[in-house]
Write a protein that holds these residues in place. Structure first.
Motif, PDB file in Angstrom:
ATOM      1  N   ALA A 131      12.103  76.119  49.130  1.00 19.60           N
ATOM      2  CA  ALA A 131      11.158  75.459  48.216  1.00 19.60           C
ATOM      3  C   ALA A 131       9.803  75.167  48.846  1.00 19.60           C
ATOM      4  O   ALA A 131       8.834  74.937  48.129  1.00 19.60           O
ATOM      5  CB  ALA A 131      11.768  74.163  47.677  1.00 19.60           C
ATOM      6  N   SER A 132       9.726  75.188  50.162  1.00 19.00           N
ATOM      7  CA  SER A 132       8.401  74.961  50.762  1.00 19.00           C
ATOM      8  C   SER A 132       7.668  76.271  50.984  1.00 19.00           C
ATOM      9  O   SER A 132       6.519  76.286  51.423  1.00 19.00           O
ATOM     10  CB  SER A 132       8.536  74.198  52.084  1.00 19.00           C
ATOM     11  OG  SER A 132       9.088  75.053  53.060  1.00 19.00           O
ATOM     12  N   ALA A 166       7.605  77.017  46.287  1.00 23.80           N
ATOM     13  CA  ALA A 166       6.672  75.929  45.939  1.00 23.80           C
ATOM     14  C   ALA A 166       6.107  76.160  44.540  1.00 23.80           C
ATOM     15  O   ALA A 166       5.966  75.218  43.747  1.00 23.80           O
ATOM     16  CB  ALA A 166       5.556  75.842  46.973  1.00 23.80           C
ATOM     17  N   GLY A 202      14.260  70.390  45.235  1.00 24.28           N
ATOM     18  CA  GLY A 202      13.915  71.454  46.178  1.00 24.28           C
ATOM     19  C   GLY A 202      14.764  71.370  47.432  1.00 24.28           C
ATOM     20  O   GLY A 202      15.129  70.283  47.864  1.00 24.28           O
ATOM     21  N   CYS A 228      10.564  68.299  53.300  1.00 24.91           N
ATOM     22  CA  CYS A 228      11.102  67.612  52.103  1.00 24.91           C
ATOM     23  C   CYS A 228      10.086  66.585  51.594  1.00 24.91           C
ATOM     24  O   CYS A 228       9.880  66.456  50.374  1.00 24.91           O
ATOM     25  CB  CYS A 228      12.439  66.940  52.428  1.00 24.91           C
ATOM     26  SG  CYS A 228      13.776  68.131  52.639  1.00 24.91           S
ATOM     27  N   LEU A 277       7.453  68.210  49.579  1.00 24.36           N
ATOM     28  CA  LEU A 277       7.882  68.600  48.229  1.00 24.36           C
ATOM     29  C   LEU A 277       7.799  67.426  47.259  1.00 24.36           C
ATOM     30  O   LEU A 277       7.279  67.560  46.149  1.00 24.36           O
ATOM     31  CB  LEU A 277       9.319  69.142  48.254  1.00 24.36           C
ATOM     32  CG  LEU A 277       9.564  70.427  49.057  1.00 24.36           C
ATOM     33  CD1 LEU A 277      11.040  70.845  48.963  1.00 24.36           C
ATOM     34  CD2 LEU A 277       8.686  71.563  48.556  1.00 24.36           C
ATOM     35  N   PHE A 315       7.926  67.262  43.344  1.00 26.30           N
ATOM     36  CA  PHE A 315       9.335  67.527  43.026  1.00 26.30           C
ATOM     37  C   PHE A 315      10.037  66.175  42.796  1.00 26.30           C
ATOM     38  O   PHE A 315       9.668  65.167  43.398  1.00 26.30           O
ATOM     39  CB  PHE A 315      10.038  68.250  44.178  1.00 26.30           C
ATOM     40  CG  PHE A 315       9.732  69.724  44.314  1.00 26.30           C
ATOM     41  CD1 PHE A 315       8.443  70.215  44.220  1.00 26.30           C
ATOM     42  CD2 PHE A 315      10.752  70.627  44.563  1.00 26.30           C
ATOM     43  CE1 PHE A 315       8.175  71.581  44.369  1.00 26.30           C
ATOM     44  CE2 PHE A 315      10.500  71.984  44.709  1.00 26.30           C
ATOM     45  CZ  PHE A 315       9.209  72.462  44.614  1.00 26.30           C
ATOM     46  N   ALA A 364      14.163  66.169  47.039  1.00 19.11           N
ATOM     47  CA  ALA A 364      14.189  67.264  48.009  1.00 19.11           C
ATOM     48  C   ALA A 364      15.332  67.009  48.978  1.00 19.11           C
ATOM     49  O   ALA A 364      15.546  65.873  49.415  1.00 19.11           O
ATOM     50  CB  ALA A 364      12.856  67.343  48.750  1.00 19.11           C
TER      51      ALA A 364
END
Ligand SMILES: NC(=O)c1ccc[n+]([C@@H]2O[C@H](COP(=O)([O-])OP(=O)(O)OC[C@H]3O[C@@H](n4cnc5c(N)ncnc54)[C@H](OP(=O)(O)O)[C@@H]3O)[C@@H](O)[C@H]2O)c1
Length: 344
Positions: A161-162, A167, A182, A190, A193, A199, A202
């Motif tokens: 997710a990063s 992302a 995420g 985290c 995010l 988000f 995370a």
């Protein structure tokens, strides 16, 4: 007839046995040929380093999108300035990026006008066109819209997710009214995010308790899992899919170059919960690119979509910089600035 311009390019010497090494490639200097009608000479400013390049370098079968064979320039998306042109659509001095990933890891690329789109360096930094306004953003958009079929209120989990695609995917799912969790490596990523990218939650996939953390974060199961990693993370998420959930199988970075292609122990969940598990390729969604790009640019201008690039400098550094993709050593979309000092 050759042009006066000399080009430096990374070409493949032999197929890599695992993660590509310096000896598998060579940095060559060669003359640039004269342009044919409709062609453009692009002086590249940034080229994109993507996990998929490892797949295309390593494969011994022809893949959609184009396997890289010995002798080929290493394919890459690129953005730069038009320095010679036989196309009315791309005058000298304009800026463009390719949208088929064929610019290559090199200083100059000759490209047909059909492979290019104009970009405005005043509207966004050039390297954003290799990130949120380029292939990664379009991949996230296509995967969620066409495969994920998101509905507002659904729970979406995004791995990697990063990274560039992750992302973008998480932020798009938020914009579409979903609850987004995420997965990333380490507390710092985290925090990025849930802080910068908005988000809802995370989770650190390296904590050793990902399955338990996911159950807490997604008590009603996962409606859409956007998979960038494959491997154990995919297996854990598969085991927590909600009924009629969708797995958007975008990539498997955990398996690239490592030979780790373990099977899925939770595959019965597909049957018991009628889960749809579908892979997709960016290239298949070209008819949607223009409308998706307009939507992404609008969200970016409205401040809803953030992007972050990790810029390394120097064409000669391609191989060690590429390795950062597989060691969690980056904190955004990895791009290689081809020359020192030239950013436009
Ligand atoms: N289907 C398509 O058409 C298409 C198009 C573009 C990309 N892709 C795929 O999408 C995926 C993401 O691409 P990207 O451009 O976003 O890459 P990226 O920017 O390099 O991000 C990938 C992320 O994966 C994480 N990661 C690296 N190794 C890992 C491992 N062994 N296990 C778990 N996570 C790991 C890294 O973050 P951490 O620090 O959190 O580990 C990194 O941020 C790749 O698999 C790529 O091949 C598919």
């Amino acid at each position: 007839m050759d042009n006066a311009v000399r080009n430096r390019a990374w070409r493949m010497r032999r197929k890599p046995a695992g993660l590509v090494q310096q000896d598998d490639l060579e940095l060559v200097t060669e003359a640039v040929r004269a342009l044919a009608p409709g062609e453009v000479l692009l002086r590249l400013v940034h080229v994109s380093l993507d996990p998929g390049q490892q797949v295309y370098m390593q494969s011994t079968q022809e893949l959609p999108g184009g396997t890289i064979w010995p002798g080929d320039v290493i394919r890459a998306w690129g953005v730069g300035e038009v320095v010679e042109s036989r196309s009315d659509r791309f005058p000298v001095g304009s800026h463009a990026r390719d949208h088929h990933g064929v610019a290559g890891v090199q200083e100059y690329a000759i490209l047909p006008e059909a492979a290019l789109i104009l970009v405005d360096p005043e509207a966004a930094p050039l390297n954003a066109h290799l990130n949120i306004l380029g292939m990664p953003g379009l991949t996230a958009h296509a995967g969620l819209s066409q495969i994920g079929c998101l509905q507002p209120g659904e729970t979406v989990v995004v791995s990697g997710a990063s990274g560039a695609v992750g992302a973008a995917a998480g932020q798009i799912a938020r914009i579409r009214g979903c609850r987004v969790v995420g997965l990333a490596g380490g507390p710092e990523k985290c925090a990025h995010l849930t802080g910068e990218l908005g988000f809802d939650a995370a989770l650190d996939y390296r904590s050793g308790r990902l399955a338990a953390d996911l159950t807490l974060a997604c008590p009603d199961g996962i409606d859409v899992y956007f998979d960038n990693t494959g491997g154990e993370i995919l297996d854990i998420c598969l085991g927590q899919m909600a009924r009629k959930g969708r797995i958007v199988f975008c990539g498997a970075i955990a398996a690239y170059g490592s030979g780790d292609s373990r099977g899925l122990t939770n595959y019965l969940r597909i049957l018991t919960h009628q889960v749809r598990f579908e892979a997709f390729a960016y290239y298949d969604y070209e008819p949607h690119f223009a409308s998706a790009l307009a939507e992404l640019a609008g969200w970016m201008q409205a401040g809803l979509l953030k992007h972050r690039e990790d810029v390394a400098v120097g064409l000669e550094n391609f191989v060690p910089v590429f390795h950062h993709l597989f060691t969690s050593g980056i904190s955004g979309k990895l791009v290689l600035q081809v020359r020192d000092g030239v950013t436009r």
